[in-house]
Design an enzyme around this catalytic site. Structure first.
Site, short mmCIF file in Angstrom:
data_model
loop_
_atom_site.label_atom_id
_atom_site.label_comp_id
_atom_site.label_asym_id
_atom_site.label_seq_id
_atom_site.Cartn_x
_atom_site.Cartn_y
_atom_site.Cartn_z
N HIS A 249 24.93 84.75 59.70
CA HIS A 249 24.13 85.12 60.86
C HIS A 249 24.33 86.62 61.06
O HIS A 249 25.46 87.08 61.27
CB HIS A 249 24.55 84.34 62.10
CG HIS A 249 24.19 82.88 62.04
ND1 HIS A 249 24.95 81.89 62.61
CD2 HIS A 249 23.13 82.26 61.45
CE1 HIS A 249 24.38 80.71 62.39
NE2 HIS A 249 23.28 80.92 61.69
N GLU A 252 26.58 88.10 63.78
CA GLU A 252 27.99 87.71 63.83
C GLU A 252 28.72 88.54 62.78
O GLU A 252 28.77 88.18 61.60
CB GLU A 252 28.12 86.21 63.61
CG GLU A 252 27.41 85.42 64.71
CD GLU A 252 27.28 83.93 64.42
OE1 GLU A 252 27.95 83.44 63.48
OE2 GLU A 252 26.50 83.26 65.12
N HIS A 392 31.87 83.12 60.86
CA HIS A 392 30.91 83.25 61.95
C HIS A 392 31.61 83.83 63.17
O HIS A 392 32.79 84.17 63.13
CB HIS A 392 30.30 81.89 62.27
CG HIS A 392 29.39 81.36 61.20
ND1 HIS A 392 28.02 81.34 61.32
CD2 HIS A 392 29.66 80.84 59.97
CE1 HIS A 392 27.48 80.83 60.23
NE2 HIS A 392 28.47 80.52 59.39
N GLU A 483 35.14 80.31 62.81
CA GLU A 483 34.63 81.08 63.95
C GLU A 483 35.73 82.03 64.40
O GLU A 483 36.82 81.60 64.78
CB GLU A 483 34.23 80.13 65.09
CG GLU A 483 33.12 79.15 64.74
CD GLU A 483 31.75 79.78 64.83
OE1 GLU A 483 31.62 80.84 65.47
OE2 GLU A 483 30.81 79.20 64.25
#
Length: 663
Positions: A249, A252, A392, A483
């Site tokens: 993404h 990110e 991410h 993440e």
């Protein structure tokens, strides 16, 4: 009649003599001798620090006078090359160019520069031109404009060599020596700067590093990977392959930066003799793709800059939260992979069903497949990856398969894969090596269902078409999603702390590729068997042997019953015990005996007409068809749109297309 013939013959003779004179004199015998080759004083301002004072014109590339050389694109490039390359290869490139544009003249004779000097500069500076998508200048062609030592040449960089030698004078002999250190710039890097760092690292650590491209983005940006291995470019027998993917993404961005830092760290620490890093690289083939979505990153950067005009910080965060998440075609890359999880669920009621090497259904190719997705799928299929992580932002947790809920109406349902225990072990490996991720109070998004910093993807939130499920269900690779923090685009001053928080976890996770078992599957004559299956009792997920008959099977500690099978061979079974504190993969080889090939329902399970076979990849060339069409429409525009192009194209004269790569 005879007079006319003699007169005609004289005219022809005069014309022939005139043409002969022109041929013999060209190009130097102009009636006014304007372009006769001669030595002139060096008046080119960007070449006034050369080791000689006179130059010969016309020069090697055909500029007839000094004034003509000054007006050429070649000289214009030399005047701005320091700025273009951000100070790299300065003044080497400029001085090398001057040796061609203003050839050294001694006693009326031209002295040509040495090819060896050119080759050294080209080897160390090609990456800098690649980073700005500029071709290596034609007038610095080492074979064309430079000569060998045997032919008699001079070193145009001799003054630089003298400066380097002066450092060895007695004044410097007793200066304290410092070991090389990891010089990492903790700042955000543009796509060009990122590629420059990767290319520069490849040059610096050429024995262990190699860059390669897996494709291009929608806007034509290169998807560049760098690999680290003691034998880069080749798969080594029984050596596990690991990959890291960042910036899927585009907004990110922390993962992208951490991987750029990791690239520099691995190179520097290896050169410094760090035993841990040397062992890691000597026993593992590591592939790093810092940015899977470089187009989205550019959008995110521009969106963040636009939002900084707002007065309130909360408004800035809201405006920039999702800008650049998708690619240039507005496709979310983490929803664009084939949905193989639904297929795996649909087969649960079938006797002997498996959840590995599920073919890509033909209908997938009739949808919109992003070029970034396509490139990564081909990459995943081409290398026998064992372990992977994609990075991410927006939360602080490690999620693992499955990402899609086993019930279509439940968005937060625990939906484990057959290798649930292995995935939990891998996820904890990263989370526990991070100073705060395993703290249950540190969640900041939807990860409140996490325990110890890890969470089942579907229990977190369910979605189809994700990359980690595709890795697991289509190949041997086990992938998790990391993440890295609550802020998708953290402030630049936070990057150093983020690196310190994640450095150990990044290394420890790679080391996890050496857990479980590995080995060879061979026949009774010692021939290695490609595509043999290695099964674990109680886990409906097999792995297959690679091209050379080697395999890796990540497993949790405990007692396991293993079976190796292949068409045309009898089965082989072994029982293994993996201790809890085992740090290296156990070696388990199989020898299969020849047998009569009989119908086997296990091997026929995936040969359904609606599914096709595993080897079918883009069977109708749909992706190739529309990407070629798009490229045809935009080829001219894309080939002439580097940021520096207009500066040179507007300088007058013919467009200098020799500056463009792949023109």
């Amino acid at each position: 009649m005879g007079y006319k013939s003699r007169k005609g013959g004289n005219i022809v003779l005069i014309l022939l003599l005139h043409l002969l004179a022109v041929v013999l004199c060209a190009p130097r015998c102009d009636p006014g001798h304007e372009f006769l080759a001669k030595c002139t004083d060096m008046f080119l301002s960007y070449c006034d620090d050369m080791a000689y004072t006179q130059a010969l014109f016309p020069n090697i590339v055909g500029h007839r006078t000094r004034e003509e050389a000054e007006l050429g694109t070649e000289y214009l490039l030399l005047s701005v090359v320091e700025s273009l390359l951000n100070g790299e290869c300065t003044p080497d490139i400029r001085m090398l160019g001057c040796s061609v544009l203003a050839p050294r003249c001694e006693k009326g004779q031209v002295m040509k520069p040495c090819r060896s000097s050119c080759e050294v500069v080209r080897k160390s500076c090609t990456h800098a031109f690649d980073a700005i998508e500029m071709a290596w200048p034609y007038f610095l062609d080492c074979d064309r404009f430079f000569v060998s030592d045997q032919e008699g040449c001079y070193d145009p960089l001799e003054d630089l060599r003298v400066e380097e030698l002066e450092l060895d004078s007695p004044d410097f002999l007793y200066a304290p020596m410092e070991l090389p250190s990891t010089m990492i710039q903790f700042a955000y890097h543009s796509n060009a700067e990122m590629i420059n760092i990767m290319k520069k690292t490849e040059t610096r650590c050429s024995d262990i590093a190699k860059t390669y491209s897996i494709g291009r983005s929608v806007d034509g940006k290169e998807l560049l990977v760098i690999e680290f291995s003691n034998n880069p470019g080749e798969h080594e027998l029984l050596e596990p392959e690991v990959k890291y993917i960042g910036n899927m993404h585009g907004n990110e961005v922390l993962g992208r930066q951490l991987l750029i830092y990791l690239v520099q760290y691995l190179c520097s620490e290896y050169l410094m003799g760090n035993e841990r890093i040397q062992t890691l690289i000597n026993t593992t083939r590591i592939h790093i793709l810092p940015s899977m979505n470089p187009d989205g990153y550019d959008l995110a950067v521009s969106g963040l800059q636009d939002s900084n005009t707002d007065d309130e910080e909360q408004v800035q965060r809201y405006d920039s939260w999702n800008i650049g998440r998708t690619n240039s075609e507005n496709i979310d890359l983490n929803r664009n992979f084939p949905d193989l999880t639904s297929i795996a669920y649909s087969r649960r009621r079938h006797k002997g069903h498996r959840t590995d090497h599920i073919p890509i259904p033909d209908y997938y190719w009739f949808g919109k497949v992003a070029p970034e997705t396509y490139a990564v799928m081909k990459w995943i299929r081409s290398i026998p990856f064992v372990l992977s992580a994609n990075f991410h932002g927006g939360d602080l947790v490690v999620s693992y398969p499955y990402d899609l809920s086993k019930h279509p109406l439940e968005r937060n349902m625990f939906s484990p894969a057959p290798d649930e225990q292995v995935f939990k072990l891998l996820a904890r490996t990263y989370a526990n090596a991070h100073p705060t991720m395993s703290n249950d109070t540190e969640w900041c998004g939807a990860s409140r269902n996490s325990k110890g910093g890890i969470v089942n993807g579907a229990q977190w939130y369910s979605f189809a078409g994700g990359m980690q499920d595709f890795n697991y269900l289509h190949t041997n690779c086990f992938e998790v999603t990391v993440e890295l923090g609550c802020d998708k685009f953290p402030a630049e001053e936070e990057l150093y702390n983020s690196w310190q928080e994640n450095k150990e976890a990044l290394l420890t996770f790679i080391e996890a590729a050496h857990r479980g078992i590995k080995g060879l599957v061979q026949d009774e004559n010692g021939n290695r068997i490609k595509g043999a299956r290695v099964s674990v009792r109680g886990i409906r997920h097999d792995i297959t042997t690679a091209e050379n008959g080697d395999y890796w099977r990540l497993l949790a500690p405990g007692i396991h019953i293993l079976t190796a099978t292949a068409p045309g061979y009898t089965r082989a079974m072994k029982k293994v015990h993996l201790p809890a504190r085992m740090t290296k993969a156990g070696r388990v080889d199989f020898v299969l005996q020849k047998a009569v090939l009989e119908p086997d329902t296990e091997y026929g399970d995936y040969d359904l007409p609606s599914m096709g076979t595993y080897e079918r990849f883009d069977p109708y060339n749909h992706f190739e068809r529309y990407t070629v069409a798009d490229a045809g429409q935009n080829r001219e525009e894309r080939s002439e749109t580097p940021w520096w192009w207009n500066y040179f194209a507007s300088s007058g004269g013919a467009a200098p297309t020799w500056l463009l790569k792949n023109y």
